[in-house]
Design a protein around this motif. Structure first.
Motif, short mmCIF file in Angstrom:
data_model
loop_
_atom_site.label_atom_id
_atom_site.label_comp_id
_atom_site.label_asym_id
_atom_site.label_seq_id
_atom_site.Cartn_x
_atom_site.Cartn_y
_atom_site.Cartn_z
N TYR A 122 40.01 -2.05 -45.07
CA TYR A 122 41.04 -1.04 -44.83
C TYR A 122 42.23 -1.67 -44.10
O TYR A 122 42.08 -2.68 -43.40
N ILE A 180 57.07 4.00 -50.69
CA ILE A 180 56.42 4.99 -49.84
C ILE A 180 57.36 6.11 -49.41
O ILE A 180 57.00 7.28 -49.46
N ILE A 186 47.13 10.07 -49.91
CA ILE A 186 45.77 9.84 -50.41
C ILE A 186 44.88 11.03 -50.12
O ILE A 186 44.15 11.51 -50.99
N THR A 234 48.48 1.16 -50.89
CA THR A 234 48.13 1.39 -49.49
C THR A 234 47.51 0.14 -48.86
O THR A 234 47.89 -0.27 -47.76
N TRP A 277 43.80 1.72 -39.63
CA TRP A 277 43.54 2.86 -40.51
C TRP A 277 42.73 3.94 -39.80
O TRP A 277 42.93 5.13 -40.01
N TYR A 331 51.12 7.07 -46.27
CA TYR A 331 50.19 6.73 -47.35
C TYR A 331 48.89 7.53 -47.22
O TYR A 331 48.36 8.04 -48.21
N LYS A 332 48.38 7.62 -46.01
CA LYS A 332 47.09 8.30 -45.82
C LYS A 332 47.19 9.79 -46.12
O LYS A 332 46.26 10.39 -46.67
N CYS A 377 50.13 -2.45 -48.32
CA CYS A 377 50.93 -2.20 -47.12
C CYS A 377 50.28 -2.83 -45.90
O CYS A 377 50.94 -3.51 -45.11
N LEU A 425 46.25 5.43 -55.51
CA LEU A 425 47.19 4.98 -54.49
C LEU A 425 46.60 3.92 -53.56
O LEU A 425 47.30 3.42 -52.67
N TRP A 426 45.33 3.57 -53.78
CA TRP A 426 44.72 2.59 -52.89
C TRP A 426 45.40 1.22 -52.99
O TRP A 426 45.54 0.51 -51.99
N ARG A 454 54.46 4.51 -41.41
CA ARG A 454 54.45 4.25 -42.85
C ARG A 454 53.02 4.36 -43.40
O ARG A 454 52.80 4.92 -44.46
N LEU A 455 52.06 3.82 -42.64
CA LEU A 455 50.66 3.91 -43.07
C LEU A 455 50.18 5.36 -43.09
O LEU A 455 49.43 5.76 -43.98
#
Length: 390
Positions: A39, A146, A78, A101, A43, A74-75, A104, A97-98, A70-71
């Motif tokens: 991960y 993103i 997802i 992600t 994360w 993404y989460k 990134c 989208l993994w 930014r992360l």
């Protein structure tokens, strides 16, 4: 690159690239086997809830130049889309989208969001999340994927019931290069917004076809949704590459060239409908170089690079050469068969040995028929002299 030219020159480079990572390259010594290690950094410090962002003046505030923000975007995407991919993998590993992600996180972990040429600014620190330099070519290129994806999710009402209006914190540097609101992105980069909306609208159109163990399964077509996701990615990356091609955005000319070559290889993977799930993406990124490249890395890859890293670095460089050679020529089935044989000869990449196509190796390549295929002589000559250094 136009679609016709892309498809006409697609087969050989895609075949080369994917074959390098499907011929059984061994794991790096000491490589992690725990899935949790794959991960992105930090994360586990975010939960995929937009309510985690700070609120000021009744607005949710997001800083797209902060790695954790930014992360978190993404989460959130997802988390909100996992239900559409329940049939593609266990424990939500089948979300398309993994790939972006995990990438990134890999860019942050390998120092590619840092400030060039001073890599200590916005560098990866295991003790806490940091920033993304606005002068980073990698940070700039991935911004469009993103940020515009997130804003399009709001515009298309894929993200609903938001407690507050979302406001992205703009930077004054290169202000005209970026967009920080739905209105601004729609006006400046409508092609990316359209591609993102197409992706979300497809997901929203899906219907529940069954319920297994209280988990609904939607009629999401794997090839279709992967096509829309990669189309969005390519459209966003094309915008970024035009703006971040100058060497000043990279630590070295070699790093800049690697960026270009790597994204070209991904472009071919997109056309081949590469499955961008968690496990396949994590396995692929094992070969991503662990540090920024210097100009000394251009000719010789030292022992500091792992076997998998050398395989990836050399294969994307080769793809760039092959792509330039093949141009718009049609690639025949015989050429693909010949290249398959060539790859089988070069499987010692996985053993980390020096591989030079000359002498007996050259004779074997001739026997494979590669040098005899009409229109393939120049390609054979390029591969014949290709060297993987230890």
């Amino acid at each position: 690159m136009g679609n016709e030219k892309m498809w006409s020159s697609l087969m050989t480079p895609t075949f080369l690239f994917l074959s390098f990572f499907s011929v059984g390259l061994p794991q790096n010594p000491g490589s992690a086997t725990d899935e949790s290690d794959n991960y992105p950094p930090f994360w586990d410090q975010i939960n995929g809830d937009i309510a985690e962002f700070p609120v000021q003046n009744n607005k949710t505030i997001i800083d797209p130049w902060n790695y954790l923000d930014r992360l978190q975007m993404y989460k959130i995407l997802i988390t909100q889309s996992n239900k559409y991919f329940a049939g593609f993998g266990q424990n939500n590993t089948g979300n398309v989208l993994w790939a972006v992600t995990l990438f990134c996180g890999e860019l942050y972990k390998t120092g590619r969001y840092s400030e060039p040429p001073n890599s200590s600014i916005c560098a990866y620190e295991a003790g806490g999340p940091g920033c993304i330099s606005i002068n980073s070519g990698w940070g700039g290129i991935t911004f469009y994927m993103i940020v515009i994806s997130f804003l399009a999710a709001i515009e298309s009402e894929f993200l609903t019931n938001l407690p507050y209006e979302v406001e992205l914190i703009p930077r004054e540097e290169y202000r005209s290069n970026f967009c920080y609101s739905i209105v601004e992105c729609r006006a400046t980069y409508p092609q990316v917004m359209d591609a993102a909306n197409q992706y979300y609208q497809y997901l929203q159109s899906r219907k529940i076809v069954s319920i297994i163990r209280d988990i609904p399964k939607y009629d999401t077509d794997e090839d279709t949704v992967i096509f829309y996701m990669w189309k969005l990615h390519r459209t966003a990356v094309e915008v970024g590459q035009l703006k971040f091609s100058d060497i000043s955005f990279y630590s070295s000319e070699t790093e800049r060239d690697f960026t270009k070559d790597f994204l070209l290889a991904i472009e071919f993977c997109e056309d081949a409908r590469y499955r961008p799930y968690f496990e396949s993406s994590a396995e692929f990124l094992v070969g991503f170089p662990h540090r920024l490249l210097t100009d000394q890395d251009h000719h010789i890859l030292t022992s500091s690079f792992s076997v998998r890293e050398k395989a990836l670095l050399n294969s994307v460089r080769l793809i760039s050469k092959v792509n330039g050679i093949t141009g718009s020529d049609t690639i025949s089935a015989k050429e693909v068969t010949s290249l398959s044989h060539l790859l089988s000869l070069n499987n010692n990449l996985g053993e980390g040995r020096s591989c030079r196509c000359g002498g007996r190796r050259e004779t074997q390549i001739r026997a494979a028929g590669l040098s005899e295929v009409p229109g393939c002589r120049s390609l054979w000559l390029a591969v014949r002299d290709y060297t993987v250094d230890e």
